[in-house]
Scaffold this motif. Structure first.
Motif, mmCIF file in Angstrom:
data_model
loop_
_atom_site.group_PDB
_atom_site.id
_atom_site.type_symbol
_atom_site.label_atom_id
_atom_site.label_comp_id
_atom_site.label_asym_id
_atom_site.label_seq_id
_atom_site.Cartn_x
_atom_site.Cartn_y
_atom_site.Cartn_z
ATOM 1 N N PRO A 131 -0.182 -7.308 6.407
ATOM 2 C CA PRO A 131 -0.011 -5.922 5.957
ATOM 3 C C PRO A 131 1.293 -5.275 6.409
ATOM 4 C CG PRO A 131 -2.260 -6.276 6.696
ATOM 5 C CD PRO A 131 -1.474 -7.499 7.097
ATOM 6 N N SER A 132 1.936 -5.801 7.454
ATOM 7 C CA SER A 132 3.194 -5.199 7.918
ATOM 8 C C SER A 132 4.313 -5.366 6.898
ATOM 9 C CB SER A 132 3.609 -5.822 9.257
ATOM 10 O OG SER A 132 3.935 -7.202 9.108
ATOM 11 N N HIS A 133 4.151 -6.280 5.946
ATOM 12 C CA HIS A 133 5.182 -6.473 4.930
ATOM 13 C C HIS A 133 5.268 -5.274 3.982
ATOM 14 C CE1 HIS A 133 7.718 -9.875 5.046
ATOM 15 N NE2 HIS A 133 7.671 -10.173 3.763
ATOM 16 N N ALA A 134 4.229 -4.453 3.958
ATOM 17 C CA ALA A 134 4.255 -3.261 3.108
ATOM 18 C C ALA A 134 5.343 -2.293 3.558
ATOM 19 C CB ALA A 134 2.889 -2.571 3.130
ATOM 20 N N TYR A 135 5.697 -2.299 4.842
ATOM 21 C CA TYR A 135 6.759 -1.417 5.338
ATOM 22 C C TYR A 135 8.126 -1.801 4.777
ATOM 23 C CZ TYR A 135 3.289 0.214 8.706
ATOM 24 O OH TYR A 135 2.160 0.746 9.289
ATOM 25 N N LEU A 136 8.236 -3.023 4.268
ATOM 26 C CA LEU A 136 9.494 -3.496 3.682
ATOM 27 C C LEU A 136 9.478 -3.367 2.165
ATOM 28 C CD1 LEU A 136 9.863 -6.753 5.821
ATOM 29 C CD2 LEU A 136 11.022 -4.577 6.191
ATOM 30 N N GLY A 137 8.406 -2.800 1.612
ATOM 31 C CA GLY A 137 8.296 -2.678 0.167
ATOM 32 C C GLY A 137 7.825 -3.946 -0.505
ATOM 33 N N HIS A 138 7.185 -4.838 0.268
ATOM 34 C CA HIS A 138 6.717 -6.114 -0.256
ATOM 35 C C HIS A 138 5.196 -6.178 -0.239
ATOM 36 C CE1 HIS A 138 10.704 -7.694 -0.515
ATOM 37 N NE2 HIS A 138 10.892 -7.732 0.794
ATOM 38 N N SER A 139 4.679 -7.198 -0.895
ATOM 39 C CA SER A 139 3.247 -7.458 -0.910
ATOM 40 C C SER A 139 2.831 -8.218 0.345
ATOM 41 C CB SER A 139 2.888 -8.287 -2.148
ATOM 42 O OG SER A 139 1.574 -8.797 -2.043
ATOM 43 N N ALA A 140 1.590 -7.959 0.770
ATOM 44 C CA ALA A 140 1.012 -8.741 1.864
ATOM 45 C C ALA A 140 0.527 -10.101 1.382
ATOM 46 C CB ALA A 140 -0.155 -7.971 2.486
ATOM 47 N N GLY A 141 0.585 -10.324 0.066
ATOM 48 C CA GLY A 141 0.146 -11.593 -0.505
ATOM 49 C C GLY A 141 1.263 -12.617 -0.513
ATOM 50 N N ILE A 142 1.651 -13.058 -1.702
ATOM 51 C CA ILE A 142 2.651 -14.117 -1.810
ATOM 52 C C ILE A 142 3.998 -13.694 -1.241
ATOM 53 C CG2 ILE A 142 3.946 -15.527 -3.470
ATOM 54 C CD1 ILE A 142 1.391 -15.544 -5.207
ATOM 55 N N ASP A 143 4.375 -12.411 -1.386
ATOM 56 C CA ASP A 143 5.650 -11.946 -0.827
ATOM 57 C C ASP A 143 5.765 -12.246 0.661
ATOM 58 O OD1 ASP A 143 6.645 -10.992 -3.183
ATOM 59 O OD2 ASP A 143 6.360 -8.869 -2.717
ATOM 60 N N PHE A 144 4.663 -12.106 1.403
ATOM 61 C CA PHE A 144 4.694 -12.345 2.845
ATOM 62 C C PHE A 144 5.140 -13.760 3.166
ATOM 63 C CE2 PHE A 144 2.621 -13.645 6.834
ATOM 64 C CZ PHE A 144 3.105 -12.666 7.695
ATOM 65 N N GLU A 145 4.874 -14.687 2.252
ATOM 66 C CA GLU A 145 5.227 -16.092 2.457
ATOM 67 C C GLU A 145 6.585 -16.448 1.861
ATOM 68 O OE1 GLU A 145 1.940 -18.549 1.064
ATOM 69 O OE2 GLU A 145 0.610 -16.802 1.197
ATOM 70 N N ARG A 146 7.137 -15.579 1.006
ATOM 71 C CA ARG A 146 8.337 -15.928 0.257
ATOM 72 C C ARG A 146 9.514 -14.988 0.464
ATOM 73 N NH1 ARG A 146 7.623 -21.112 -0.330
ATOM 74 N NH2 ARG A 146 5.935 -21.692 -1.727
ATOM 75 N N ARG A 176 0.804 -1.217 0.000
ATOM 76 C CA ARG A 176 0.000 0.000 0.000
ATOM 77 C C ARG A 176 0.840 1.270 0.000
ATOM 78 N NH1 ARG A 176 -0.084 -2.236 4.945
ATOM 79 N NH2 ARG A 176 0.254 -0.965 6.811
ATOM 80 N N PHE A 177 2.154 1.166 0.282
ATOM 81 C CA PHE A 177 3.004 2.353 0.285
ATOM 82 C C PHE A 177 3.760 2.535 -1.031
ATOM 83 C CE2 PHE A 177 3.024 1.034 4.875
ATOM 84 C CZ PHE A 177 2.158 2.033 5.292
ATOM 85 N N GLU A 178 3.578 1.615 -1.978
ATOM 86 C CA GLU A 178 4.317 1.697 -3.229
ATOM 87 C C GLU A 178 3.744 2.793 -4.126
ATOM 88 O OE1 GLU A 178 7.191 -0.296 -3.543
ATOM 89 O OE2 GLU A 178 6.499 -0.356 -1.460
#
Length: 378
Positions: free
Chosen positions: A107-122, A39-41
């Motif tokens: 959703p906290s993965h957005a702070y790292l520039g990642h997706s809360a979807g598949i990125d959160f798992e990978r 959400r921050f991208e």
């Protein structure tokens, strides 16, 4: 792949609001169906099949897990939330390989520039200096001990912990200095650390909670594709209890029309295996998690997706989520009260929550401030 589910943000929805997903859209072994931009991208991109590529693998998500080193500025996170039982926590990892579709930490993965979807798992992170920072923060002159919750945002015992042993290293520091700790996990790997936890429990400075969401293996594979099976979690409860470690079962989250019917069976099974306390949390869908969860529902439960979403909204004041501290864990309204009543009556009938001891803090010994520190760097 972009979200196919963008629903009206409030009120009841109808079947016209739901877009069907083909079975091919669900990647085996993943919780999330898609990988939207955080959400921050600044920019949002999506892949579209324009007919040029004929190979289905071209649009398949990348299943390779990437682990990244991270240096933490601090390791103990403090909070003032009145609806949770601890005021400090440690999360050795960010992101989680278990892939639980309902995880409120996505959703906290957005702070790292990642997706809360598949990125959160990978796209996963471990904190290389966690042990060093922990010793320093415990040694601080102003530090006063209180139970420290280990692994509340993402599981401290996800599969890579077998190799990294970061959670164990943190436990060794806490055990060395008699610092009270609570752990929440759904992994059987915690049995490896019974040799540390049992002596701590004997001093009344350790307690473990096991997350148990369903007894149905097929449902577990859909909700928590790479987490321990329900049967292994029950064995883990028994192993911990047999070692004298107090065990709480967390039937969390409760999802209406998905695992709600299992409340009584989950509590009974946990009690039969040695758990003596229990808790529950109603499904929480903060930020973009609501879209990820809606998409998962349509992919796996098209027959009841509409009912689940509308029932959840009825318990959240017409919204997908209400962050109010007095409501976010339990919801509101008749249906939310019915779930709470079922849980508490069943727990009382079975014999859960009859006694809970507060962990001791008076045994804590500060680490020496001048002790040499080593980074956890592999």
């Amino acid at each position: 792949m972009a979200f196919s589910q963008k629903l009206p943000r409030a009120g009841r929805i109808t079947s016209n609001d739901l877009s069907p997903l083909t079975p091919e859209a669900v990647e085996k072994g993943l919780g999330a169906v898609s990988n939207p931009a955080g959400r921050f991208e600044k920019y949002n991109t999506e892949r579209v099949d324009d007919g040029w590529y004929q190979d289905e693998d071209e649009l398949a998500p990348d299943l390779n897990i990437a682990w990244h080193r991270e240096k933490a500025r601090s390791i103990i996170t403090h909070n003032q939330s009145p609806d949770i039982s601890f005021d400090r926590s440690i999360n050795p990892y960010r992101g989680c390989e278990h892939g639980c579709i309902y995880c409120f930490a996505r959703p906290s993965h957005a702070y790292l520039g990642h997706s809360a979807g598949i990125d959160f798992e990978r796209q996963l992170y471990f904190k290389t200096n966690a042990v060093e920072r922990l010793r320093q923060e415990l040694a601080a002159r102003a530090y006063t001990p209180a139970p420290l919750a280990l692994g509340v945002n993402t599981d401290a015992y996800q599969p890579e912990e077998r190799r990294l042993r970061l959670t164990r290293a943190i436990l060794e520091v806490l055990a060395e200095h008699n610092h009270p700790v609570t752990i929440v996990t759904k992994s059987g790997l915690i049995r490896r650390d019974i040799d540390l936890l049992a002596p701590m429990a004997e001093k009344n400075i350790a307690r473990v909670a096991i997350s148990l969401t369903t007894l149905d293996k097929d449902l577990a594979r859909k909700m928590e594709p790479r987490a321990a099976s329900p049967q292994l979690r029950l064995k883990t409860i028994k192993a911990l209890s047999d070692a004298g470690i107090p065990v709480t079962v967390m039937t969390a989250p409760i999802i209406p029309c998905i695992n709600e019917a299992e409340i009584e069976d989950l509590l009974q099974a946990a009690y039969d295996h040695g758990a003596r306390n229990a808790g529950y949390v109603l499904l929480r869908l903060p930020y973009e998690l609501k879209d990820i969860f809606h998409e998962w529902l349509v992919a796996h439960f098209p027959d009841r997706a509409l009912r689940v979403i509308n029932t959840m909204r009825a318990m959240r004041g017409g919204l997908d989520y209400d962050a109010d501290w007095s409501k976010r864990q339990r919801g509101e309204g008749v249906q939310a009260r019915m779930i709470g009543s079922r849980f508490h009556k069943s727990a009382a009938r079975i014999g859960l929550n009859s006694k809970r001891q507060h962990l001791r803090t008076d045994l804590f010994r500060k680490p020496p401030q001048n002790k040499d520190q080593l980074s956890f760097d592999l």
